[in-house]
Design an enzyme around this catalytic site. Structure first.
Site, PDB file in Angstrom:
ATOM      1  N   SER A 217      -7.531  -4.189  -7.128  1.00  0.00           N
ATOM      2  CA  SER A 217      -7.399  -4.456  -5.697  1.00  0.00           C
ATOM      3  C   SER A 217      -8.334  -3.501  -4.968  1.00  0.00           C
ATOM      4  O   SER A 217      -8.247  -2.286  -5.166  1.00  0.00           O
ATOM      5  CB  SER A 217      -5.960  -4.203  -5.248  1.00  0.00           C
ATOM      6  OG  SER A 217      -5.093  -4.997  -5.998  1.00  0.00           O
TER       7      SER A 217
ATOM      8  N   CYS B  78       2.439  -4.813  -2.910  1.00  0.00           N
ATOM      9  CA  CYS B  78       1.395  -4.714  -3.936  1.00  0.00           C
ATOM     10  C   CYS B  78       1.815  -3.732  -5.025  1.00  0.00           C
ATOM     11  O   CYS B  78       2.414  -2.696  -4.743  1.00  0.00           O
ATOM     12  CB  CYS B  78       0.077  -4.254  -3.312  1.00  0.00           C
ATOM     13  SG  CYS B  78      -1.223  -4.091  -4.551  1.00  0.00           S
TER      14      CYS B  78
ATOM     15  N   ASP C 247       0.445  -9.049  -3.918  1.00  0.00           N
ATOM     16  CA  ASP C 247      -0.729  -8.796  -4.767  1.00  0.00           C
ATOM     17  C   ASP C 247      -0.173  -7.955  -5.913  1.00  0.00           C
ATOM     18  O   ASP C 247      -0.162  -6.722  -5.839  1.00  0.00           O
ATOM     19  CB  ASP C 247      -1.768  -8.011  -3.953  1.00  0.00           C
ATOM     20  CG  ASP C 247      -3.031  -7.726  -4.741  1.00  0.00           C
ATOM     21  OD1 ASP C 247      -3.268  -8.403  -5.759  1.00  0.00           O
ATOM     22  OD2 ASP C 247      -3.793  -6.818  -4.355  1.00  0.00           O
TER      23      ASP C 247
ATOM     24  N   TRP D 159       0.681  -7.280 -10.246  1.00  0.00           N
ATOM     25  CA  TRP D 159       0.127  -7.483 -11.573  1.00  0.00           C
ATOM     26  C   TRP D 159       1.002  -6.872 -12.643  1.00  0.00           C
ATOM     27  O   TRP D 159       1.852  -6.080 -12.336  1.00  0.00           O
ATOM     28  CB  TRP D 159      -1.281  -6.873 -11.635  1.00  0.00           C
ATOM     29  CG  TRP D 159      -1.339  -5.419 -11.336  1.00  0.00           C
ATOM     30  CD1 TRP D 159      -1.100  -4.386 -12.200  1.00  0.00           C
ATOM     31  CD2 TRP D 159      -1.651  -4.797 -10.071  1.00  0.00           C
ATOM     32  NE1 TRP D 159      -1.263  -3.182 -11.568  1.00  0.00           N
ATOM     33  CE2 TRP D 159      -1.593  -3.407 -10.269  1.00  0.00           C
ATOM     34  CE3 TRP D 159      -1.976  -5.285  -8.801  1.00  0.00           C
ATOM     35  CZ2 TRP D 159      -1.839  -2.483  -9.244  1.00  0.00           C
ATOM     36  CZ3 TRP D 159      -2.215  -4.363  -7.789  1.00  0.00           C
ATOM     37  CH2 TRP D 159      -2.154  -2.988  -8.008  1.00  0.00           C
TER      38      TRP D 159
END
Ligand code: FAD
Length: 678
Positions: A438, A631, A676, A678
């Site tokens: 990011s 995030c 966002d 992961w």
């Protein structure tokens, strides 16, 4: 009017530039003497390709990070080897689908289509599957007679678990195609992807024998590529690729765009800093000037890594290639439907360092397929036993943190596996993929530079004195130590920082920018709430730098900005600790920075606890139209944050949690809740 020599030269140069732009280097890529291209039949017409190549089964993949692609290739090879059916494996983006309904009637003896679909982001298809999904949604008609199988790759910690695979199966069934076997669902969230795949594949093969009346044979490796040593070239011959990230870097002197996911830009690393000397988190600033590559705040940067010295050397030793690492090899495609991203001619060493994912955990399937090339009978029996017993495999290979070379050498008690054809190695080991980060800078304030914030991955293997290390993050760590001339700290891994033919000299990294949907509201007056513990703070640093620049540019109407940040200790891993007060000074009361230090009190405090402490403020901001952003870690944090927001809404609006959950869902639908993770 006569054309003089100068005019002619300019005209030729313009024509060459236009041709170069429109062919994007494909013309010179095809030149065998230079660097061979990627193969493939070249036609987008699915039926024509199947007919021309004589293929009777089709495996198609929608892949974002390469995992679905890897499984698709493995499946296609095994299917062909076991059932003797010529099988083509292709990228969903490479074909048009208007002939899908006619394949059964027009391709004689056609058997099966198998889809491998990864789910990306919030239930979306991967980038390369977007057109296929558009076909499913809008154009797909009756598919009677078509038999298909489908394996989805997803993560059960996400709300839209395996949405892409499920959608493919549902739509095809609704169009009268017949699903053979069960829909396979691989779950990265539980860490069982490999075992999910193996059990789906094994049961599908059983069903296939009956449903398609096929005979099964012992699977033997059938090469789709041929690797031969080239005696008249050396590693210094100018056409030999030494691992340049794309064939174009071998054939061209300078760098020519466009730069994208097929052709990275070699970006100078201007500056690096370890933000957390205890845990090692690298801040890196890369220069995109001259690349014509633009990013938007909230986008991702893809970094193309190469393998570290120790892993390369061990892999070469395991294959008995240490002495031949610089020997030049030519890779020839034997099957027109096969693609290879590895330029040819090249060297064994370059392939292993730059193209193969040799560092991560080894799969049980890989051990099962390499058994046939074991250097001796004893090793063969040992490998076979482990490949067939998942408990034993877990204990002896996975729990040891072994990569491929570690596993091979452990199975053979240190003997070389020089009996393995190198073509098998290239075909069976996944190709190294870019890692995404990011972007932690703002396109408004940091125009030509792009910043990333990368946690260095080095984890102890329980019960051993070994570490497993991440490829890209340790490359950045090695660069940081070298660039800042830090001699008293040892990197976990050493890399060839000069790169092939010195192309990475003075700290350069191959990168490209990937667009994301994670974006600030278009109206600067809209309040924003951000939750980003650990490296999850990366895009929010970019957002805040953007807000600061807007204010510096005279923007008066910036809405409220709330950032929840969390880490272990304020003295240990507090990322960008010195920057936040500076941003506060510039943004004034509009900016609220709320911290959660999980290891500073008796009871662990996380960002979600802090959200509940500030529930009234959050609910008020949401009433004012605030956008909510999360995030970082997808496996737990993102879910806990969502649950906390539901509680905030339930308590402040005095509604049952089910209603609050529905309100949060609506925020997502309106794009006011963005993740966002992961
Ligand atoms: P890899 O080589 O991919 O290894 C992954 C893990 O496997 C490591 O923990 C490694 O130690 C372990 N491993 C290695 N070998 C073995 C073995 N033999 N057995 C078992 N385990 C093994 N990360 C950030 O730090 N900051 C960000 O801002 C960020 N943003 C992201 C944005 C997106 C959209 C995505 C998809 C990911 C993001 N990530 C971010 C994660 C990042 O892309 C990488 O996954 C991460 O840096 C690890 O990459 P690596 O190459 O270092 O590790």
């Amino acid at each position: 009017m006569a054309i003089d020599t100068l005019d002619l030269a300019i005209l030729v140069a313009i024509i060459a530039a236009v041709v170069a732009y429109f062919t994007r280097g494909k013309l010179w890529d095809k030149n065998e003497e230079d660097v061979s291209a990627t193969g493939g039949s070249g036609s987008r017409d699915l039926m024509q390709t199947l007919k021309e190549t004589g293929k009777k089964a089709l495996v198609l993949f929608g892949s974002q990070t390469g995992t679905a692609e890897d499984y698709a290739h493995k499946f296609a090879k095994e299917f062909q080897a076991r059932f003797g059916i010529p099988t083509m494996c292709g990228d969903l983006a490479d074909y048009d689908y208007d002939s899908l309904d006619k394949i059964v009637a027009d391709v004689s003896g056609f058997r099966l289509v198998v889809f491998f679909n990864a789910t990306y982001g919030e239930g979306e298809p991967t980038d390369n599957a977007i057109d296929f999904f558009d076909y499913l949604d809008n154009e797909c008609e009756d598919l009677s007679g078509l038999k298909f199988a489908c394996f989805g790759l997803g993560n059960s910690t996400y709300e839209f678990y395996n949405a892409a695979g499920k959608k493919v199966a549902d739509i095809l069934k609704s169009k009268n195609a017949e699903l053979v076997g069960e829909l396979g669902l691989g779950d990265d969230g539980r860490g069982t992807m490999d075992e999910d795949y193996l059990s789906w594949k094994d049961s599908l093969f059983e069903v296939i024998k009956g449903a398609l009346s096929l005979d099964e044979k012992e699977a033997e490796y059938e090469a789709s590529i041929e690797v031969t040593e080239v005696a008249n070239l050396t590693k210094d011959s100018p056409t030999v690729s030494l691992g340049e990230p794309d064939a174009k870097y071998v054939s061209l002197q300078g760098e020519a765009g466009p730069f994208d996911h097929t052709h990275p830009f070699l970006a100078p690393v201007l500056k690096t800093k370890d933000l957390s000397p205890n845990r090692h988190c690298i801040h890196a600033e890369l220069d995109l000037s001259g690349s014509n590559m633009k990013y938007l705040t909230g986008d991702h940067l893809a970094i193309w890594p190469s393998n570290p010295d120790s892993k390369v050397s061990k892999m070469l030793s395991a294959l008995g290639l240490q002495d031949r690492k610089d020997a030049v090899i030519k890779i020839k495609l034997l099957d027109p439907t096969v693609h290879s991203m590895i330029p040819s001619p090249t060297t064994y060493g370059a392939v292993i360092r730059h193209y193969l994912e040799i560092s991560g955990p080894v799969s049980r399937q890989f051990i099962g397929s390499i058994v046939q090339f074991a250097p001796d009978e004893e090793t063969k029996q040992r490998a076979k036993e482990i490949a067939e017993d998942k408990v034993l495999f877990q204990k002896r290979i996975i729990d040891q943190g072994f990569n491929i070379a570690d596993a091979l050498l452990a199975l053979s008690n240190g003997s070389e596996w020089s009996t393995v054809p190198f073509a098998f190695i290239i075909e069976s080991i996944p190709h190294i993929q870019p890692r995404y980060y990011s972007i932690s800078s703002s396109a408004l304030s940091d125009r030509n530079t792009v910043h990333v914030t990368v946690m260095v991955e080095a984890n102890e293997v329980a019960g051993t004195d070994r570490l497993t290390t991440g490829v890209a993050s340790n490359l950045l760590f090695d660069i940081e130590l070298a660039q800042n001339k830090i001699a008293d700290i040892e990197p976990f891994e050493n890399y060839n920082l000069e790169g092939p033919r010195g192309k990475f000299h003075n700290y350069r990294l191959p990168v490209h920018v990937r667009r994301s949907t994670f974006k600030l509201p278009s109206n600067p007056n809209t309040p924003i709430i951000m939750v980003g513990p650990g490296t999850g703070v990366a895009p929010f640093r970019g957002f805040i730098r953007e807000k600061v620049r807007q204010v510096e540019n005279g923007e008066k109407s910036t809405g409220e900005i709330v950032l929840f940040y969390g880490c272990r200790k304020s003295t240990e891993d507090f990322l960008y600790k010195e920057e936040w007060p500076e941003y506060s000074k510039k943004l004034g009361d509009r900016f609220k920075f709320i911290t959660a230090f999980s290891r500073e009190a008796d009871k662990k405090v996380y960002v979600q606890h802090k959200m509940l402490e500030h529930k009234k403020e959050l609910a008020d901001l949401l009433d004012k139209g605030a956008f909510f952003y999360v995030c970082g870690d997808a496996s737990k944090m993102a879910r806990d944050v969502q649950k906390a927001l539901i509680k905030v809404v339930a308590q402040e609006k005095k509604v049952p949690e089910d209603d609050a959950a529905e309100m949060v869902k609506q925020l997502k639908i309106q794009n006011r809740y963005q993740e966002d993770v992961w």
